[in-house]
Design an enzyme around this catalytic site. Structure first.
Site, PDB file in Angstrom:
ATOM      1  N   HIS A 268      47.599 -31.693 121.529  1.00 19.04           N
ATOM      2  CA  HIS A 268      47.539 -31.770 120.260  1.00 19.04           C
ATOM      3  C   HIS A 268      47.212 -30.073 119.852  1.00 19.04           C
ATOM      4  O   HIS A 268      47.871 -29.799 118.940  1.00 19.04           O
ATOM      5  CB  HIS A 268      45.988 -32.236 119.870  1.00 19.04           C
TER       6      HIS A 268
ATOM      7  N   HIS B  10      45.101 -34.236 126.636  1.00 14.84           N
ATOM      8  CA  HIS B  10      45.568 -34.834 125.607  1.00 14.84           C
ATOM      9  C   HIS B  10      45.119 -33.853 124.551  1.00 14.84           C
ATOM     10  O   HIS B  10      45.976 -33.656 123.476  1.00 14.84           O
ATOM     11  CB  HIS B  10      44.814 -36.150 125.525  1.00 14.84           C
ATOM     12  N   GLU B  11      43.851 -33.707 124.225  1.00 14.55           N
ATOM     13  CA  GLU B  11      43.555 -32.758 123.161  1.00 14.55           C
ATOM     14  C   GLU B  11      44.398 -31.315 123.287  1.00 14.55           C
ATOM     15  O   GLU B  11      44.611 -30.759 122.194  1.00 14.55           O
ATOM     16  CB  GLU B  11      41.906 -32.537 123.229  1.00 14.55           C
TER      17      GLU B  11
ATOM     18  N   HIS C 271      50.573 -28.532 119.583  1.00 18.60           N
ATOM     19  CA  HIS C 271      51.161 -28.952 118.224  1.00 18.60           C
ATOM     20  C   HIS C 271      50.896 -27.967 116.968  1.00 18.60           C
ATOM     21  O   HIS C 271      51.567 -27.327 116.362  1.00 18.60           O
ATOM     22  CB  HIS C 271      50.894 -30.169 117.957  1.00 18.60           C
TER      23      HIS C 271
HETATM   24 ZN   LIG Z   1      45.057 -37.785 120.120  1.00 10.91          ZN
END
Ligand SMILES: [Zn+2]
Length: 704
Positions: free
Chosen positions: A487, A483-484, A490
């Site tokens: 990010h 998940h991290e 991104h």
């Molecule tokens: Zn998040």
């Protein structure tokens, strides 16, 4: 940071020349020289940076008429870079490696910084220029990205009160400053309650049910605190497995109560009065800006647009999720009876009996999985997916400075060795780190000042294995890492010109799409077969175990959805309150929470994932205030987006991956989020894929 920092004199005068925060950092590749940075450097660096930014703003506001994009927006984008650098380093350390001196700096600076930004965002002369550029945007020959940047400035200034009269502006400034103070106090209270609790275990009877890896984590927690034996602390990565495995119902209850009562214990660290004041101030702020309540104000600048759109989405998912959780609850109650237990299932029993049920139904043992999920393997897996989708390569760079010896730094490069940026991984829990997992940046991508590559950070709180042994993750931990890392991509893949719209600078109900989407790859058997290898033997995870792991994916999903949606609903209820009238009673956060949960018929044996008194997402800063729903909103998007890969029959499909990169990961806030999504998917998302993925009955809900 050196140990001596604890006692640093943060008020000591330090000349700019001797302040490492104000150097150009070229010698270390643009990375702060962390070994020389300490707490006493921050106040003088902030003072210099704030003054510099103020002078820049004054000069922009005085610029020639008529205002143009170049002499207004572009220079605004170039301004305040010293402040940004100091702020980035400070926030990184304040979260990932703090101490008393840094906490003191935070208390001093938070209101000053809030005041600084408010002054800029309500600067009438500056707003007149932005407004003029905005009005002329259609005819000024601006490209699409420039138009979007002007629009973002205009929206953000308008929402900050730039168009208000002076008394209203003054009140707004007071509100914002007070909110910043309260947000800081809120986090510090939660941290204090977390640090105040240690449950020491010594005897075999107290350790009943705890598997080896759990005992090791508890021993490491004790060791960190210079204690003998085993210590249960209040970090989520300790509490959740403890509740899952501990056979001691009395100890589970003790730990559970301490965990859910953080910030709600009376005394100096209690957050309820802070919550009441923050809710009141936010409502007043919204009213000043012309909105009926904070939720309307907040959502107006989100992909969702209105509270009604959010409630519709939550409702679509809540009903089937609650039904599924209640069915699980019945099954667990039956199990308790069957074992001769004469008690009602309580919240501190849920994870324990759900684990038993899981072993029975899915015959799946978390402890059997962990040896295949070493931290290093999962990092490799995250890199592997990035290589397959986006052609990225990661090379360790031990020479790059970092803030703690446990931090690892990688150079990220793209096709033909093109430099993409640096990735910092700070994975282990320690007392100087706040709980949770997050992505942040030391430097954002932009092209306005030449090709500036991003320096992106992931912080997690995995319990570190004793020296010489590999850290083994649970599947949830592995998912958090993915998940991290989503990010992080991104931030890393960002390819825009203007910093205002770079990377994760997108609306909050869109920002979780790249992170949650990335989790999907971890769940694919194709990937698990390749990366889930035993840390001792190197053997692949037995196919049968792998199948059970994949099958167990939907287990307990009702619970997870319920504990999450409850938070989103309470958040939205709290922020839908109108500003109080003079005679109104102050809000009682505990009673309000109970009332709100009764409204949605919250099952008694489940608590909110974050109760209001420690709901950092909405009170530490205001990042997710009236915005916690956005994880679910994004999950609709990510399930629908991953389906785009599944439909091609190849989870690494190149054409889809290229579109994903161009329209989402690289695009930052270049486009309206709904438009960005449409350009990737060819249509707006629906909730069908999400309900399918969670194993709930398919419904029809369109996100518009
Ligand atoms: Zn998040």
């Amino acid at each position: 940071m050196p140990e001596t920092d604890q006692h640093a004199n943060i008020l000591a005068p330090i000349s700019d020349e001797k302040n490492p925060l104000l150097e150009d950092w070229d010698a270390s590749g643009g990375v702060p020289p962390f070994s020389r940075v300490s707490a006493e450097h921050f106040l003088p660096a902030y003072a210099r940076a704030l003054a510099e930014h103020e002078a820049q703003i004054a000069s922009i506001a005085r610029g020639p008429a008529p205002p143009t994009f170049a002499d207004t927006i572009a220079v605004l984008e170039r301004s305040g870079r010293t402040l940004e650098r100091v702020d980035n380093v400070f926030h990184l350390l304040a979260g990932a490696h703090t101490n008393d001196a840094l906490l003191e700096v935070e208390r001093i600076m938070a209101p000053q910084i809030a005041r600084h930004w408010n002054k800029i965002h309500t600067n009438a002369a500056l707003f007149r220029r932005i407004d003029a550029v905005m009005q002329a945007a259609g005819t000024a020959g601006l490209d699409a990205e420039q138009k979007r940047v002007v629009e973002r400035y205009h929206t953000s200034f308008r929402r900050s009160g730039a168009a208000l009269d002076d008394p209203a502006k003054k009140r707004l400034a007071e509100i914002i400053e007070r909110l910043a103070e309260l947000g800081t106090a809120f986090s510090q209270n939660v941290l204090a309650d977390e640090q105040a609790f240690v449950l020491r275990l010594a005897t075999e009877a107290e350790l009943a049910g705890l598997p080896g890896f759990m005992r090791e984590s508890l021993r490491a927690e004790a060791f960190e605190r210079e204690l003998e034996g085993y210590a249960v602390t209040l970090s989520r990565s300790i509490v959740e497995p403890f509740l899952q495995f501990s056979g001691r119902r009395d100890l589970r209850e003790k730990v559970f109560r301490a965990f859910v009562m953080r910030g709600d214990n009376g005394g100096t660290t209690d957050n309820k009065a802070i919550i009441a004041e923050m809710a009141r101030l936010r409502a007043e702020r919204a009213r000043l800006l012309g909105y009926s309540d904070f939720a309307h104000y907040r959502l107006d600048d989100a992909m969702a647009k209105t509270p009604t759109a959010v409630r519709n989405l939550l409702e679509t998912v809540w009903r089937p999720a609650r039904a599924s959780a209640l069915a699980d609850s019945d099954a667990m109650q039956a199990l308790i009876q069957e074992e001769g237990g004469n008690f009602k299932l309580e919240p501190w029993d849920w994870r324990y009996y759900s684990e038993k049920l899981r072993r029975r139904i899915c015959d799946f043992d978390e402890a059997a999985i962990k040896p295949y999920l070493s931290l290093d393997r999962i990092i490799e897996a995250a890199f592997y997916v990035a290589a397959r989708l986006f052609g990225l390569k990661f090379t360790l760079r031990p020479d790059v400075p970092a803030w703690h010896p446990d931090v690892r730094v990688w150079q990220v490069s793209g096709a033909e060795g093109k430099e993409i940026g640096l990735f910092f991984g700070d994975y282990f829990a320690r007392p100087s780190k706040r709980s949770g997992a997050w992505m942040t940046s030391l430097r954002d991508q932009q092209r306005l000042a030449g090709e500036i590559t991003p320096h992106i950070v992931n912080v997690c709180n995995f319990a570190k294995a004793p020296a010489g042994e590999p850290t083994l993750l649970s599947f949830d931990d592995a998912r958090t890492l993915f998940h991290e890392f989503g990010h992080a991509l991104h931030g890393l893949l960002s390819a825009v010109t203007y910093p205002t719209i770079a990377g994760t600078n997108v609306v909050t109900d869109f920002v979780e799409l790249p992170s949650q989407l990335y989790e999907h790859w971890l769940e694919q058997p194709e990937l698990l077969r390749r990366i889930a290898l035993h840390y001792q033997t190197g053997a692949a995870m037995p196919e049968e175990l792998l199948q059970r792991l994949v099958a167990a994916r939907n287990f307990n999903k009702g619970f997870a959805t319920v504990e999450y949606i409850a938070c989103a609903e309470v958040d939205l209820d709290l922020h839908s309150l109108p500003p109080p009238n003079a005679g109104d009673q102050a809000l009682d956060a505990r009673a309000f929470e109970a009332q709100s949960l009764a409204r949605i018929a919250m099952p008694q044996e489940i608590v909110m994932r974050h109760r209001l008194p420690h709901f950092a997402h909405i009170f530490s800063g205001g990042g997710y205030a009236a915005g916690y729903y956005s994880y679910m909103w994004s999950e609709v998007l990510d399930a629908d987006a991953f389906a785009a890969f599944e439909e091609t029959g190849d989870i690494f499909d190149r054409t889809t991956a290229k579109r994903l990169r161009d329209c989402i990961y690289a695009a930052g806030g270049r486009q309206d989020p709904a438009e960005a999504y449409k350009s990737f998917r060819g249509r707006l998302p629906t909730a069908d894929a999400l309900l399918r993925k969670r194993g709930f009955a398919a419904g029809k809900a369109a996100v518009t």
